[in-house]
Design a protein around this motif. Structure first.
Motif, PDB file in Angstrom:
ATOM      1  N   ALA A 111       0.827  -1.211   0.000  1.00 23.44           N
ATOM      2  CA  ALA A 111       0.000   0.000   0.000  1.00 23.44           C
ATOM      3  C   ALA A 111       0.858   1.257   0.000  1.00 23.44           C
ATOM      4  CB  ALA A 111      -0.943  -0.002   1.204  1.00 23.44           C
ATOM      5  N   LEU A 112       1.979   1.242   0.724  1.00 23.69           N
ATOM      6  CA  LEU A 112       2.861   2.404   0.742  1.00 23.69           C
ATOM      7  C   LEU A 112       3.556   2.586  -0.605  1.00 23.69           C
ATOM      8  CD1 LEU A 112       4.501   2.156   4.297  1.00 23.69           C
ATOM      9  CD2 LEU A 112       2.536   3.522   3.560  1.00 23.69           C
ATOM     10  N   LEU A 113       3.929   1.472  -1.224  1.00 26.05           N
ATOM     11  CA  LEU A 113       4.529   1.565  -2.557  1.00 26.05           C
ATOM     12  C   LEU A 113       3.511   2.113  -3.561  1.00 26.05           C
ATOM     13  CD1 LEU A 113       6.798   1.069  -4.590  1.00 26.05           C
ATOM     14  CD2 LEU A 113       5.934  -1.273  -4.849  1.00 26.05           C
ATOM     15  N   ALA A 114       2.277   1.636  -3.473  1.00 29.81           N
ATOM     16  CA  ALA A 114       1.233   2.122  -4.375  1.00 29.81           C
ATOM     17  C   ALA A 114       1.061   3.632  -4.237  1.00 29.81           C
ATOM     18  CB  ALA A 114      -0.083   1.412  -4.087  1.00 29.81           C
ATOM     19  N   ARG A 115       1.143   4.125  -3.022  1.00 27.55           N
ATOM     20  CA  ARG A 115       1.020   5.565  -2.806  1.00 27.55           C
ATOM     21  C   ARG A 115       2.142   6.331  -3.514  1.00 27.55           C
ATOM     22  NH1 ARG A 115      -1.946   8.302   0.954  1.00 27.55           N
ATOM     23  NH2 ARG A 115      -1.383  10.509   1.208  1.00 27.55           N
ATOM     24  N   LEU A 116       3.367   5.827  -3.388  1.00 29.77           N
ATOM     25  CA  LEU A 116       4.507   6.480  -4.047  1.00 29.77           C
ATOM     26  C   LEU A 116       4.334   6.484  -5.567  1.00 29.77           C
ATOM     27  CD1 LEU A 116       7.525   5.027  -2.013  1.00 29.77           C
ATOM     28  CD2 LEU A 116       6.484   7.293  -1.796  1.00 29.77           C
ATOM     29  N   ILE A 117       3.875   5.356  -6.103  1.00 35.34           N
ATOM     30  CA  ILE A 117       3.722   5.242  -7.553  1.00 35.34           C
ATOM     31  C   ILE A 117       2.624   6.177  -8.060  1.00 35.34           C
ATOM     32  CG2 ILE A 117       3.102   3.685  -9.439  1.00 35.34           C
ATOM     33  CD1 ILE A 117       5.890   3.214  -8.232  1.00 35.34           C
ATOM     34  N   VAL A 118       1.526   6.255  -7.353  1.00 32.13           N
ATOM     35  CA  VAL A 118       0.435   7.146  -7.771  1.00 32.13           C
ATOM     36  C   VAL A 118       0.879   8.606  -7.676  1.00 32.13           C
ATOM     37  CG1 VAL A 118      -1.921   7.939  -7.266  1.00 32.13           C
ATOM     38  CG2 VAL A 118      -1.377   5.501  -7.187  1.00 32.13           C
ATOM     39  N   VAL A 155      -5.817  -4.571  -1.523  1.00 31.37           N
ATOM     40  CA  VAL A 155      -6.501  -5.787  -1.084  1.00 31.37           C
ATOM     41  C   VAL A 155      -5.551  -6.759  -0.394  1.00 31.37           C
ATOM     42  CG1 VAL A 155      -7.710  -7.847  -1.912  1.00 31.37           C
ATOM     43  CG2 VAL A 155      -8.322  -5.600  -2.805  1.00 31.37           C
ATOM     44  N   ASN A 156      -4.297  -6.787  -0.817  1.00 37.48           N
ATOM     45  CA  ASN A 156      -3.362  -7.785  -0.310  1.00 37.48           C
ATOM     46  C   ASN A 156      -2.484  -7.313   0.840  1.00 37.48           C
ATOM     47  OD1 ASN A 156      -3.403 -10.371  -2.126  1.00 37.48           O
ATOM     48  ND2 ASN A 156      -3.645  -8.656  -3.538  1.00 37.48           N
ATOM     49  N   ASP A 157      -2.559  -6.043   1.206  1.00 41.25           N
ATOM     50  CA  ASP A 157      -1.757  -5.512   2.309  1.00 41.25           C
ATOM     51  C   ASP A 157      -2.576  -5.587   3.599  1.00 41.25           C
ATOM     52  OD1 ASP A 157      -0.214  -3.969   4.101  1.00 41.25           O
ATOM     53  OD2 ASP A 157       0.597  -2.779   2.450  1.00 41.25           O
ATOM     54  N   CYS A 158      -2.070  -6.316   4.595  1.00 43.27           N
ATOM     55  CA  CYS A 158      -2.824  -6.483   5.839  1.00 43.27           C
ATOM     56  C   CYS A 158      -2.363  -5.519   6.932  1.00 43.27           C
ATOM     57  CB  CYS A 158      -2.727  -7.923   6.336  1.00 43.27           C
ATOM     58  SG  CYS A 158      -1.063  -8.459   6.811  1.00 43.27           S
ATOM     59  N   CYS A 159      -1.478  -4.571   6.592  1.00 44.91           N
ATOM     60  CA  CYS A 159      -0.970  -3.640   7.606  1.00 44.91           C
ATOM     61  C   CYS A 159      -1.201  -2.176   7.266  1.00 44.91           C
ATOM     62  CB  CYS A 159       0.525  -3.862   7.829  1.00 44.91           C
ATOM     63  SG  CYS A 159       0.942  -5.453   8.553  1.00 44.91           S
ATOM     64  N   TYR A 160      -1.256  -1.841   5.991  1.00 51.11           N
ATOM     65  CA  TYR A 160      -1.395  -0.448   5.583  1.00 51.11           C
ATOM     66  C   TYR A 160      -2.483  -0.331   4.521  1.00 51.11           C
ATOM     67  CZ  TYR A 160       3.035   0.896   7.856  1.00 51.11           C
ATOM     68  OH  TYR A 160       4.027   1.155   8.765  1.00 51.11           O
ATOM     69  N   GLY A 161      -2.918   0.919   4.296  1.00 49.86           N
ATOM     70  CA  GLY A 161      -3.843   1.189   3.213  1.00 49.86           C
ATOM     71  C   GLY A 161      -5.245   1.527   3.685  1.00 49.86           C
ATOM     72  N   PRO A 162      -6.080   2.052   2.784  1.00 52.17           N
ATOM     73  CA  PRO A 162      -7.424   2.493   3.159  1.00 52.17           C
ATOM     74  C   PRO A 162      -8.325   1.366   3.650  1.00 52.17           C
ATOM     75  CG  PRO A 162      -7.110   2.569   0.768  1.00 52.17           C
ATOM     76  CD  PRO A 162      -5.773   2.358   1.372  1.00 52.17           C
ATOM     77  N   LEU A 163      -8.172   0.173   3.104  1.00 47.17           N
ATOM     78  CA  LEU A 163      -8.988  -0.953   3.562  1.00 47.17           C
ATOM     79  C   LEU A 163      -8.658  -1.306   5.004  1.00 47.17           C
ATOM     80  CD1 LEU A 163     -11.051  -3.166   3.020  1.00 47.17           C
ATOM     81  CD2 LEU A 163      -9.199  -4.565   2.056  1.00 47.17           C
TER      82      LEU A 163
END
Length: 277
Positions: free
Chosen positions: A110-117, A159-167
């Motif tokens: 989720a943190l990587l996704a944030r950087l990429i976006v 969906v696959n990150d169980c520690c970070y992210g909006p979900l």
């Protein structure tokens, strides 16, 4: 008041000694924050509830991310991550590219996704930097991202990150409210205003839907619990997913730890509610 990290426990939570907690901490160093990692943890530590293991893993993983945050956020590193993603998206569009990259560089998906976006938006809107509000909306609802392939990869990370992210944030919030309601209902059922547990008078109760380890408990002591003691007197802290047993050492100073609502209580009087719930 509520802090939450994991899922609702489906069986009694155990207290564990500091030595066992450290052993778990060493083991989780090799794991990534995928939902599959929980099967590995449950196989290794079958005597602990899944919810307790998830809470411990989440806290230890977050510590790991904080230690490495500077390295991952260096401008040249972020640029390299983005360029690698864009390159591989052309040749392997159906592969879980961001999940693979997150695993290889040991960064939360989720943190990587944030950087990429963020990089995508900077590239697309070079003259007008995207606001944090727009960025957060795209992470919460990936298909707001005007690149459907990137949207799919960001969703995979969420969906696959169980520690970070909006979900995970939504789950934490819901679990926190659930435990707060549970505690409130138990107090109301007994019409409790003042009570004693193990011979200790309790004037306030703090609910933590997480596992109490040395780091988090020390932080809570300094930022919350001692202030409550100074203002309200002695109280009770409930770590719903267990805690390191050696931490229950402040009873003489007014802080009692439990891993659930106590059954061995004595009502001292009935009157205006004084408990913090």
């Amino acid at each position: 008041m509520m802090d939450s990290v994991s899922a609702v426990a489906d069986k009694p939570v155990m207290q564990i000694c500091r030595a066992e907690y450290r052993a778990i901490g060493r083991f989780v160093e090799q794991l990534r924050p995928t939902r599959q990692c929980m099967k590995t943890l449950q196989t290794q530590f079958p005597h602990l509830p899944p919810s307790t293991l998830l809470s411990i893993f989440s806290q230890e993983y977050q510590k790991r991310m904080k230690r490495s945050m500077g390295r991952h956020h260096a401008p040249d590193v972020v640029k390299a991550y983005y360029q690698r993603y864009r390159s591989e998206a052309k040749t392997r569009p159906t592969a879980p590219l961001l999940l693979e990259l997150a695993n290889q560089v040991d960064l939360s998906p989720a943190l990587l996704a944030r950087l990429i976006v963020e990089c995508f938006l900077e590239e697309r809107e070079a003259s007008v930097p995207a606001s944090r509000h727009i960025l957060n909306n795209m992470l919460r609802e990936p298909y707001f991202i005007p690149d459907l392939l990137l949207a799919k990869h960001v969703e995979q990370c969420t969906v696959n990150d169980c520690c970070y992210g909006p979900l995970v944030d939504c789950i934490k919030h819901a679990i926190g409210l659930e435990h707060e309601d549970l505690l409130r209902d138990k107090l109301r059922e007994r019409s409790l205003s003042f009570l004693a547990v193990d011979g200790h008078i309790v004037h306030w109760i703090e609910s933590k839907a997480s596992f109490g380890d040395d780091h988090s408990h020390r932080t809570y002591l300094n930022e919350q619990f001692w202030s409550y003691c100074n203002r309200f007197g002695p109280g009770l802290v409930i770590y719903w997913y267990g805690f390191v047993s050696e931490l229950d050492c402040q009873r003489d100073r007014g802080i009692l730890l439990r891993d659930g609502f106590p059954s061995d209580i004595v009502t001292l009087c009935q009157g205006p509610a004084q408990s913090r719930v």
